[in-house]
Enzyme design. Structure first.
Site, PDB file in Angstrom:
ATOM      1  N   ASP A  67      81.775  37.926 -28.369  1.00 32.59           N
ATOM      2  CA  ASP A  67      80.539  37.145 -28.338  1.00 32.59           C
ATOM      3  C   ASP A  67      80.667  35.906 -27.464  1.00 32.59           C
ATOM      4  O   ASP A  67      81.765  35.504 -27.074  1.00 32.59           O
ATOM      5  CB  ASP A  67      80.128  36.756 -29.768  1.00 32.59           C
ATOM      6  CG  ASP A  67      81.305  36.337 -30.645  1.00 32.59           C
ATOM      7  OD1 ASP A  67      82.368  35.983 -30.101  1.00 32.59           O
ATOM      8  OD2 ASP A  67      81.165  36.368 -31.868  1.00 32.59           O
ATOM      9  N   ASN A 136      80.100  33.486 -44.244  1.00 34.97           N
ATOM     10  CA  ASN A 136      78.978  34.311 -44.718  1.00 34.97           C
ATOM     11  C   ASN A 136      79.202  35.790 -44.400  1.00 34.97           C
ATOM     12  O   ASN A 136      78.280  36.585 -44.465  1.00 34.97           O
ATOM     13  CB  ASN A 136      77.659  33.821 -44.117  1.00 34.97           C
ATOM     14  CG  ASN A 136      77.604  33.995 -42.597  1.00 34.97           C
ATOM     15  OD1 ASN A 136      78.551  34.473 -41.973  1.00 34.97           O
ATOM     16  ND2 ASN A 136      76.496  33.588 -41.997  1.00 34.97           N
ATOM     17  N   HIS A 138      79.887  37.170 -41.545  1.00 43.43           N
ATOM     18  CA  HIS A 138      79.495  37.715 -40.242  1.00 43.43           C
ATOM     19  C   HIS A 138      80.733  38.238 -39.511  1.00 43.43           C
ATOM     20  O   HIS A 138      81.840  37.739 -39.689  1.00 43.43           O
ATOM     21  CB  HIS A 138      78.707  36.698 -39.393  1.00 43.43           C
ATOM     22  CG  HIS A 138      79.474  35.535 -38.874  1.00 43.43           C
ATOM     23  ND1 HIS A 138      78.922  34.282 -38.708  1.00 43.43           N
ATOM     24  CD2 HIS A 138      80.757  35.396 -38.455  1.00 43.43           C
ATOM     25  CE1 HIS A 138      79.824  33.467 -38.206  1.00 43.43           C
ATOM     26  NE2 HIS A 138      80.945  34.110 -38.045  1.00 43.43           N
ATOM     27  N   GLU A 143      74.990  38.192 -38.079  1.00 46.93           N
ATOM     28  CA  GLU A 143      74.729  37.382 -39.260  1.00 46.93           C
ATOM     29  C   GLU A 143      74.083  38.237 -40.350  1.00 46.93           C
ATOM     30  O   GLU A 143      73.422  39.244 -40.040  1.00 46.93           O
ATOM     31  CB  GLU A 143      73.771  36.238 -38.894  1.00 46.93           C
ATOM     32  CG  GLU A 143      74.265  35.322 -37.793  1.00 46.93           C
ATOM     33  CD  GLU A 143      75.324  34.327 -38.267  1.00 46.93           C
ATOM     34  OE1 GLU A 143      76.013  34.584 -39.283  1.00 46.93           O
ATOM     35  OE2 GLU A 143      75.476  33.292 -37.603  1.00 46.93           O
TER      36      GLU A 143
END
Ligand code: F6R
Length: 243
Positions: A67, A136, A138, A143
Site C-alpha cells: 500500500d 482494527n 486491517h 479497513e
C-alpha cells in the site's frame, strides 16, 4: 493456520526473517509482498544482517509493497516508498527495477490500481506475502467494512488508522485520509502468507483473525480462507489466540 509464538519481539522478528530467508534460498527469483509499519522493522533488520553477514542474495527477488498513501510522492519522508528504501531496500542488493509500488501521486489512481494488478499477474503472482495487522485488524489498508473490493483500490482510511499512524506525522491533520492498497483478493491470491504481530494492542485483532469466524468487518479473519498462512506472534499478541 500455523503459529510461531515467541517470548519477545526480537525473537519474532528473527523467526520471521529466517522463514523469509529460507523461501528466498529455495526460490532465488521469488516474488515477495511486503508491508511497512513498525512491526516488520526487526524482520527487515535481520534480513539485512543475513544479507551482509551470510550472503543472502536478493538480486533476483521481485517485490510488491501492499500500500501507499494517496498524494504522497516517493521522496516524501512519510511515504511508504521512502520508508522501504530507508528501512530495507538500500541495505540489500534488490534491483531497483524489481521493486514495485502503488504510486500515491498517480493522476488516475483507479488506473494505477489496475496497472498494479496487471504487474503482479505478469510476474506470475506473489509467492510469499508478508503482512502486519492493524489494531482494527486491517491487512494492507483493507479497513473493516460491510464489503471489500477484491482487487487493488483507493480506500478511505478509518479514523483509528489515522490516529494510530499520526505518531509518524508532525500533526494529525497531516496524515493522508486515503491510500491505494492491494485488495483482499490480491492478498489471498498469494501462494503463501505470513503475518507478524506483536504487543497487547494487537491481541483482539489476532483473536478476530483466528477465531473461526470470517467477516469483512475483521479483515484479518479472511486469512482463514487461505490454506498456507503462518502467524508469527509475540506472547502478548497471542494471549487470546484460538488455534
Ligand atoms: C502497512 C500495512 C498495514 C500495517 C498495519 C500495522 O504497509 O499494510 O496493514 O501492517 O497498519 O502497522 P504497525 O506495524 O505499524 O502496527
Amino acid at each position: 493456520m500455523r503459529f510461531v509464538i515467541t517470548n519477545t519481539y526480537d525473537e519474532m522478528s528473527k523467526e520471521a526473517a529466517r522463514f523469509v530467508a529460507e523461501a528466498v534460498k529455495a526460490k532465488p527469483d521469488i516474488v515477495l509482498g511486503l508491508p511497512t509499519g513498525s512491526t516488520p522493522i526487526g524482520m527487515y533488520k535481520e534480513l539485512i544482517r543475513l544479507h551482509k553477514e551470510e550472503g543472502l542474495d536478493f538480486s533476483q527477488v521481485t517485490t510488491f509493497n501492499l500500500d501507499e498513501y494517496r498524494g504522497l510522492s516517493s521522496d516524501h519522508d512519510q511515504s511508504y516508498r521512502y520508508f522501504m528504501e530507508d528501512t530495507f531496500f538500500k541495505h540489500v542488493n534488490i534491483k531497483p527495477e524489481n521493486i514495485n509500488f502503488l504510486v500515491g501521486t498517480a493522476k488516475d489512481p483507479e488506473a494505477e490500481c489496475q496497472r498494479y494488478e496487471e504487474a503482479i499477474e505478469k510476474v506470475g503472482g506473489i509467492d510469499l506475502m508478508i503482512l502486519g495487522i492493524g489494531v482494527n485488524a486491517h491487512i494492507g489498508f483493507n479497513e473493516p467494512a460491510k464489503e471489500l473490493p477484491a482487487n487493488s483500490y483507493v480506500v478511505q482510511l478509518a479514523e483509528e488508522t489515522i490516529e494510530a499512524n499520526s505518531r509518524f506525522f508532525e500533526r494529525k491533520e497531516d496524515v493522508p485520509k486515503e491510500a491505494l492498497t492491494m485488495g483482499v483478493g490480491s492478498i489471498l491470491r498469494s501462494r503463501r502468507i505470513i503475518l507478524l504481530a506483536n504487543g497487547s494492542s494487537k491481541k483482539d485483532a489476532i483473536y478476530g483473525t483466528t477465531n473461526g469466524i470470517v467477516t469483512t468487518e475483521v479483515p484479518g479473519s479472511l486469512l482463514q480462507l487461505h490454506q498456507d498462512v503462518v502467524l508469527f506472534l509475540d506472547k502478548e499478541a497471542a494471549v487470546k489466540v484460538s488455534k
